[in-house]
Design an enzyme around this catalytic site. Structure first.
Site, PDB file in Angstrom:
ATOM      1  N   TRP A 151      43.018  83.349  56.918  1.00 38.69           N
ATOM      2  CA  TRP A 151      42.716  83.854  58.266  1.00 38.69           C
ATOM      3  C   TRP A 151      42.962  82.807  59.350  1.00 38.69           C
ATOM      4  O   TRP A 151      43.159  83.146  60.490  1.00 38.69           O
ATOM      5  CB  TRP A 151      41.262  84.353  58.325  1.00 38.69           C
ATOM      6  CG  TRP A 151      40.306  83.374  57.706  1.00 38.69           C
ATOM      7  CD1 TRP A 151      39.854  83.402  56.421  1.00 38.69           C
ATOM      8  CD2 TRP A 151      39.759  82.208  58.303  1.00 38.69           C
ATOM      9  NE1 TRP A 151      39.043  82.324  56.192  1.00 38.69           N
ATOM     10  CE2 TRP A 151      38.972  81.579  57.331  1.00 38.69           C
ATOM     11  CE3 TRP A 151      39.852  81.635  59.572  1.00 38.69           C
ATOM     12  CZ2 TRP A 151      38.289  80.403  57.582  1.00 38.69           C
ATOM     13  CZ3 TRP A 151      39.175  80.462  59.823  1.00 38.69           C
ATOM     14  CH2 TRP A 151      38.401  79.860  58.828  1.00 38.69           C
ATOM     15  N   ASN A 152      42.931  81.524  58.979  1.00 34.27           N
ATOM     16  CA  ASN A 152      43.092  80.515  60.031  1.00 34.27           C
ATOM     17  C   ASN A 152      44.572  80.269  60.294  1.00 34.27           C
ATOM     18  O   ASN A 152      45.360  80.207  59.360  1.00 34.27           O
ATOM     19  CB  ASN A 152      42.374  79.204  59.666  1.00 34.27           C
ATOM     20  CG  ASN A 152      43.086  78.453  58.578  1.00 34.27           C
ATOM     21  OD1 ASN A 152      43.487  79.050  57.591  1.00 34.27           O
ATOM     22  ND2 ASN A 152      43.247  77.173  58.733  1.00 34.27           N
ATOM     23  N   GLY A 227      46.121  79.020  51.149  1.00 30.50           N
ATOM     24  CA  GLY A 227      44.713  79.398  51.007  1.00 30.50           C
ATOM     25  C   GLY A 227      43.969  78.341  50.212  1.00 30.50           C
ATOM     26  O   GLY A 227      44.375  77.175  50.153  1.00 30.50           O
ATOM     27  N   GLY A 228      42.909  78.753  49.564  1.00 21.07           N
ATOM     28  CA  GLY A 228      42.055  77.804  48.849  1.00 21.07           C
ATOM     29  C   GLY A 228      42.539  77.522  47.431  1.00 21.07           C
ATOM     30  O   GLY A 228      43.242  78.341  46.831  1.00 21.07           O
ATOM     31  N   GLU A 249      50.136  76.014  49.383  1.00 21.42           N
ATOM     32  CA  GLU A 249      49.618  75.168  50.474  1.00 21.42           C
ATOM     33  C   GLU A 249      48.112  75.342  50.480  1.00 21.42           C
ATOM     34  O   GLU A 249      47.616  76.391  50.890  1.00 21.42           O
ATOM     35  CB  GLU A 249      50.189  75.647  51.816  1.00 21.42           C
ATOM     36  CG  GLU A 249      51.680  75.530  51.943  1.00 21.42           C
ATOM     37  CD  GLU A 249      52.128  74.100  52.097  1.00 21.42           C
ATOM     38  OE1 GLU A 249      51.341  73.275  52.574  1.00 21.42           O
ATOM     39  OE2 GLU A 249      53.264  73.809  51.695  1.00 21.42           O
ATOM     40  N   LEU A 250      47.392  74.330  50.006  1.00 18.58           N
ATOM     41  CA  LEU A 250      45.956  74.528  49.769  1.00 18.58           C
ATOM     42  C   LEU A 250      45.113  73.664  50.712  1.00 18.58           C
ATOM     43  O   LEU A 250      45.567  73.304  51.789  1.00 18.58           O
ATOM     44  CB  LEU A 250      45.663  74.262  48.285  1.00 18.58           C
ATOM     45  CG  LEU A 250      46.626  74.972  47.319  1.00 18.58           C
ATOM     46  CD1 LEU A 250      46.349  74.594  45.887  1.00 18.58           C
ATOM     47  CD2 LEU A 250      46.585  76.478  47.506  1.00 18.58           C
ATOM     48  N   CYS A 283      43.365  73.032  57.396  1.00 17.33           N
ATOM     49  CA  CYS A 283      43.657  72.387  56.116  1.00 17.33           C
ATOM     50  C   CYS A 283      43.897  70.895  56.305  1.00 17.33           C
ATOM     51  O   CYS A 283      43.697  70.108  55.392  1.00 17.33           O
ATOM     52  CB  CYS A 283      44.875  73.035  55.484  1.00 17.33           C
ATOM     53  SG  CYS A 283      46.251  73.136  56.624  1.00 17.33           S
TER      54      CYS A 283
END
Ligand code: NAD
Length: 490
Positions: A151-152, A227-228, A249-250, A283
């Site tokens: 969402w960010n 995301g995470g 991309e975490l 991130c």
């Protein structure tokens, strides 16, 4: 209430079971929009549409120049109304309007960048002996790309996936976060005017089940995920179904290392930008501050003073400096980690609570936590919020060891006037991106991404487009002679 539909094969549609997800405005805690909750069937329709558009549609027949022109049109559509995109993202996520409005405009620049690359994809012709075969390598698009974003910064993170993927000739199924899908859906509505053939861009909305159906779909050839790390651990096994190429991309726990020769005012601004901008929900947030002992007290004092005076409030108000957190779950997670860390010896120097002035909204105070070593959870885990851990070091080698003692390796900052030292650290700190005497600066021209638990692969930059292509090599006999001994490889 706004009711957003999904976009499949050039049509707006609801979920096949008519289920919706309700989105809550984090500044008011009021429901404000609904998104369709895509079923596995809906995901299948989207992937099939993308695959048909790739295999049998017009998209494949276009030149790179023509695809570039479409990307230019997308950029123009985005530029036509950055306010609408900004306002939507702010309402859905609580990120400041003064940043989301700017970011929508900035996103257009990313599509321009990839538009310029679309006609520059090329293969090679290695020089070989006169009588050897002529060898050609060519780059081809992969097919259906599943782009999954959090969402960010969703429009930016979608742009660094869609831009190179479309420029290279792939088709897309984009999935925004179930927490906040509105900006991506408003963007999709806007770029309909660009007139891409049906099925080239599809957008499905939903949560983990929708994501799982997408990442395991047999027709997906490439997954670009942001995301995470715990979600990534579920996506990696999902690709056993389709052997899709994957980039991740975490999260991060990025160190900012400050030496005693640094410009202190600049350090304070850089550190504040790194951890309190976007309410720390980045991130690349500089969440671990490593300070040389000689300047420790003065920097901490100034940071605490600044943090206490950050204007928290309505994210639509241009005077606000920090809005709410995007989800209630994050605030609860932050509170849990802070409590745990205090029990482990960490000391809260400022913040640490919900601001008293608000009885609505998922606000949290800018928080600075002093730690004697890196063992407290607040130093180990990504909090994705406005929480800075501060630690002290004496020597360069100690600073380097502390900087690299993390399971994440995403970004970092170095503040020093000594250029040789800056370069030494830039070489040795494990991260995909480092800032020297600045922080939180970005550009479409350079790659972005991390290693270790921060993921793998890079987005943006000149090479990103190649990650959305396959190489094919072709050998052409130039001797004119018949094929010789069939039992010997040549
Ligand atoms: P998340 O991992 O919960 O969700 C990200 C996306 O994955 C969402 O669209 C979600 O619906 C989807 N998803 C959830 N379960 C899935 C599954 N099983 N299979 C497939 N997809 C699934 O992350 P979040 O809370 O939305 O975002 C915050 C995280 O994103 C942080 O860790 C942050 O550091 C990271 N992030 C990384 C970057 C970067 O560039 N490296 C940028 C922004 C955010």
């Amino acid at each position: 209430m706004k009711n957003y539909e999904m976009y499949i094969d050039g049509q707006w549609c609801t979920a096949s079971n008519n289920e919706n997800i309700v989105s809550i405005n984090p500044a008011t805690e009021e429901p404000w929009a609904t998104f369709s909750n895509a079923t596995a069937d809906d995901v299948d329709r989207a992937v099939t549409a993308a695959n048909t558009a790739f295999e049998h549609g017009e998209w494949r027949k276009l030149s790179g120049t023509q695809r570039g022109q479409y990307l230019k049109k997308i950029a123009d559509c985005v530029r036509s109304n950055p306010e609408l995109l900004g306002q939507t993202e702010t309402t859905d996520t609580g990120k400041l309007f003064r940043e989301t409005r700017w970011q929508a405009n900035n996103v257009a620049g990313f599509y321009d960048f990839f538009a310029g690359q679309a006609d520059k994809i090329k293969g090679d012709v290695p020089v070989t002996a006169d009588n050897a075969p002529l060898i050609l390598t060519m780059r081809e698009p992969l097919g259906v790309v599943a782009a999954i974003v959090p969402w960010n910064s969703q429009l930016h993170l979608a742009a660094v996936k869609l831009g190179p993927a479309l420029a290279a000739g792939n088709t897309i199924v984009l999935k925004p976060s179930e927490q906040a899908s509105a900006a991506v859906l408003e963007f999709t509505r806007m770029i309909e005017k660009a007139g891409l053939p049906s099925g080239v861009i599809n957008v499905v909305t939903g949560g983990a089940e929708c994501g799982q159906a997408l990442t395991s779909h047999p027709l997906v050839r490439r997954i670009s995920f942001t995301g995470g790390v715990e979600t990534a651990r579920k996506i990696i096994p999902a690709t056993r179904n389709n052997i899709a190429r994957l980039s991740l991309e975490l999260g991060g726990k990025s160190p900012v290392i400050v030496f005693d020769d640094a410009n202190i005012d600049s350090v304070v601004n850089g550190v504040i930008a790194g951890i309190f901008a976007a309410t720390g929900q980045s991130c690349a947030a500089g969440s671990r501050l490593l300070l040389h002992e000689n300047i420790y007290d003065i920097v901490v004092e100034k940071l605490v003073e600044r943090a206490k005076n950050i204007r928290i409030g309505d994210p639509m108000d241009d005077n606000t400096q920090m809005g709410p957190l995007a989800t209630l779950r994050q605030r609860e997670n932050i509170e849990r980690i802070l409590k745990q860390s205090v029990a482990m010896g960490a000391k809260i120097l400022c913040g640490g609570s919900r601001p008293k002035a608000f009885n609505k909204g998922w606000y949290f105070e800018p928080t600075i936590v002093e730690c004697v070593d890196q063992s407290p959870t607040v130093v180990q885990e990504e909090l994705f919020g406005p929480v800075l851990s501060v630690l002290r070091f004496k020597t360069e080698s100690e600073a380097l060891e502390m900087a690299n003692a993390s399971r994440f390796a995403f970004a970092g900052g170095i503040f020093t006037r000594d250029i040789a030292r800056a370069i030494r650290f830039a070489r040795r700190v494990k991260a995909g991106r480092l800032w020297v005497n600045t922080y939180r600066v970005t550009s479409a021209q350079v790659p972005f991404g991390g290693s270790k638990d921060s993921g793998y692969g890079r987005e943006s930059g000149l090479d990103a487009i190649n990650d959305f292509t396959d190489i094919k090599s072709i050998f052409i006999d130039t001797t004119g002679e018949p094929v010789a001994d069939p039992f010997v490889m040549r």
